[in-house]
Design a protein around this motif. Structure first.
Motif, short mmCIF file in Angstrom:
data_model
loop_
_atom_site.label_atom_id
_atom_site.label_comp_id
_atom_site.label_asym_id
_atom_site.label_seq_id
_atom_site.Cartn_x
_atom_site.Cartn_y
_atom_site.Cartn_z
N ILE A 168 0.66 -1.31 0.08
CA ILE A 168 -0.04 0.14 -0.11
C ILE A 168 0.87 1.27 0.00
O ILE A 168 0.52 2.16 -0.84
N ARG A 169 1.82 1.31 0.90
CA ARG A 169 2.72 2.46 0.84
C ARG A 169 3.61 2.60 -0.31
O ARG A 169 4.00 3.63 -0.89
N LEU A 170 3.65 1.43 -0.99
CA LEU A 170 4.34 1.42 -2.49
C LEU A 170 3.47 2.30 -3.24
O LEU A 170 4.12 3.15 -4.14
N LYS A 171 2.33 1.93 -3.46
CA LYS A 171 1.58 2.79 -4.42
C LYS A 171 1.19 4.05 -4.28
O LYS A 171 0.72 4.81 -4.91
N GLU A 172 1.55 4.35 -2.98
CA GLU A 172 1.16 5.70 -2.24
C GLU A 172 2.47 6.55 -2.58
O GLU A 172 2.82 7.78 -2.20
N LEU A 179 12.02 0.25 -1.45
CA LEU A 179 13.50 -0.29 -1.09
C LEU A 179 13.22 -1.77 -0.29
O LEU A 179 13.99 -2.77 -0.75
N VAL A 180 12.24 -1.80 0.51
CA VAL A 180 12.01 -2.95 1.31
C VAL A 180 11.61 -4.02 0.41
O VAL A 180 12.11 -5.23 0.40
N LEU A 181 10.46 -3.53 -0.60
CA LEU A 181 10.20 -4.70 -1.64
C LEU A 181 11.17 -5.25 -2.42
O LEU A 181 11.13 -6.25 -2.88
N THR A 182 12.07 -4.28 -2.92
CA THR A 182 13.28 -4.68 -3.59
C THR A 182 14.00 -5.78 -3.06
O THR A 182 14.45 -6.71 -3.61
N ILE A 183 14.31 -5.66 -1.72
CA ILE A 183 15.02 -6.71 -0.95
C ILE A 183 14.40 -7.98 -0.95
O ILE A 183 14.87 -8.89 -0.93
#
Length: 226
Positions: A168-172, A179-183
């Motif tokens: 959710i924070r990604l699309k915001e 960065l966290v989702l990339t890891i």
């Protein structure tokens, strides 16, 4: 030497009177036609400047950064979102409009919106795999391993909720979320390779996570984080 009893010399016409602070000699007479200068008076239109006052609390000089405000890149949420999102660089954990934050992708680039839903799907697949794992452990090891399967399901629910929140924070437009989702996507690549070799059905969730990580770094998606 001068005699103090001598009369002072008469003042020549046009001569300047003695300057203030100088005591004239006894018997001094100003020249004919001399007018003393008028005393200074304030011009009629003159107004005294207002007294200095302390600025109000919270006053900030124009162009100066606000104390305590985050410096660096733009921290405001992306324009065009369908709801009021938290600032990019904040954690943003609140539940006021959590349902709308979950489902609304208004103003989100298409590639990033697909990435978001893939992250949600990867979280859901993890929960489903953990639920199936309970029955697999029971069939293989008996009832004694059911408790371990339930513990694994609880952990998968917690991680799934964390996955969804970060998505959710990604699309915001949050940079830290990307960065966290990339890891996590990098770990999914390693897991995918191991799961394919071992024919583990969890490779489906890992493959979905890898695809989501790739989509959020495509050019169209990167514009959302500027």
């Amino acid at each position: 030497m001068s005699n103090p009893n001598e009369a002072p010399l008469p003042q020549q016409p046009g001569a300047q009177p003695p300057q203030p602070g100088n005591v004239p000699p006894a018997g001094y007479q100003p020249p004919q036609g001399y007018q003393p200068p008028p005393s200074y008076q304030t011009p009629p239109s003159y107004q005294a400047p207002p007294a200095y006052q302390q600025p109000a609390p919270g006053y900030q000089q124009p162009g100066q950064p606000v104390y305590g405000a985050p410096a660096g890149p733009n921290a405001a949420p992306p324009a065009g979102l369908g709801y009021a999102a938290p600032a990019r660089n904040t954690f943003g954990l609140h539940f006021n409009n959590v349902a709308q934050r979950f489902r609304d992708t208004t103003g989100v680039p298409q590639q990033l919106a697909i990435s978001y839903w893939l992250w949600v799907a990867a979280a859901a697949l993890g929960v489903v795999a953990s639920f199936i794992n309970i029955f697999t452990l029971r069939d293989v090891f008996g009832g004694m391993m059911v408790g371990a399967g339930i513990v694994g399901l609880i952990f998968s629910l917690v991680f799934a909720a964390l996955y969804v929140f970060i998505a959710i924070r990604l699309k915001e437009g949050s940079r830290w979320a990307r960065l966290v989702l990339t890891i996590l996507g990098a770990f999914a690549v390693i897991s995918l390779l191991l799961q394919v070799v071992t024919l583990n059905l969890n490779f489906i969730g890992s493959a979905v996570a890898v695809a989501a990580a790739v989509l959020m770094w495509l050019p169209e998606s990167r514009k959302h984080f500027v």
